[in-house]
Design a protein around this motif. Structure first.
Motif, mmCIF file in Angstrom:
data_model
loop_
_atom_site.group_PDB
_atom_site.id
_atom_site.type_symbol
_atom_site.label_atom_id
_atom_site.label_comp_id
_atom_site.label_asym_id
_atom_site.label_seq_id
_atom_site.Cartn_x
_atom_site.Cartn_y
_atom_site.Cartn_z
ATOM 1 N N ARG A 155 0.864 -1.188 0.000
ATOM 2 C CA ARG A 155 0.000 0.000 0.000
ATOM 3 C C ARG A 155 0.894 1.229 0.000
ATOM 4 N N PRO A 156 0.470 2.282 -0.693
ATOM 5 C CA PRO A 156 1.327 3.464 -0.819
ATOM 6 C C PRO A 156 1.490 4.240 0.477
ATOM 7 N N VAL A 162 -2.818 -3.327 -2.751
ATOM 8 C CA VAL A 162 -3.048 -3.855 -4.096
ATOM 9 C C VAL A 162 -4.226 -4.823 -4.073
ATOM 10 N N LEU A 173 -0.332 1.270 -8.646
ATOM 11 C CA LEU A 173 0.085 0.508 -7.470
ATOM 12 C C LEU A 173 0.876 -0.727 -7.875
ATOM 13 N N GLN A 225 4.330 0.465 -8.603
ATOM 14 C CA GLN A 225 5.011 0.853 -7.361
ATOM 15 C C GLN A 225 5.430 -0.359 -6.529
ATOM 16 N N SER A 226 4.693 -1.463 -6.661
ATOM 17 C CA SER A 226 4.996 -2.660 -5.878
ATOM 18 C C SER A 226 5.932 -3.614 -6.617
#
Length: 167
Positions: A34-35, A42, A142, A145-146
């Motif tokens: 999670r950001p 996600v 996301l 980003q992950s």
């Protein structure tokens, strides 16, 4: 000549295929990413795509929305590998509910979660389709980003068509 309901169903299925591809491209170890502490993970965001289809079609089928009424089978899968099949199951159920509609139903009003009236047209186009597209874009970000490589949605990704740097 196609009516608006047929157009919705065609568009919905076309977008559904893109959602499936994105769910398949999620990094297997990224479910809990999670950001920030207050953001969806996600896995949570991916499942929210299914929730909109389930709640929207369930609300239409029941003649209105209720916070006390939950569509059946909406338990969130707990692994990335289970999200696609879960989404496909929820989508099939939603399609079966939408198939009951006739074109003249689009103007019919039902009570939304807020208690305010909304048309079935708005539930289909705005709540189910466009709301899902909005969150699908967030999920693609996301995914990246992950550590994932999100699938192409409306054009190539930087992996499939890298940006050209000015000479």
């Amino acid at each position: 000549m196609k009516n608006e309901l047929d157009l919705f169903k065609e568009t919905w299925e076309r977008e559904n295929a893109k959602t499936i591809k994105l769910l398949e491209s999620l990094p297997r170890d990224g479910y809990d990413f999670r950001p920030d502490p207050d953001g969806r993970s996600v896995g949570e965001l991916a499942w929210h795509l299914a929730e909109a289809e389930a709640y929207g079609s369930f609300g239409i089928d029941r003649g209105g929305f209720s916070r006390d009424s939950r569509p059946p089978g909406l338990e969130r899968p707990r692994k990335v590998e289970e999200l696609r099949t879960g989404f496909e199951r929820i989508h099939r159920d939603a399609v079966a509910r939408v198939e009951k509609l006739q074109p003249n139903d689009l103007d019919r009003s039902i009570a939304f979660f807020t208690g305010e009236p909304t048309t079935i047209r708005n539930v289909l186009w705005d709540f189910m389709l466009l709301h899902g597209i909005h969150h699908r874009g967030q999920l693609a970000m996301l995914s990246r980003q992950s550590g994932g490589r999100p699938s192409s949605l409306y054009g190539p990704t930087r992996e499939t068509a890298p940006l050209r740097k000015p000479a």
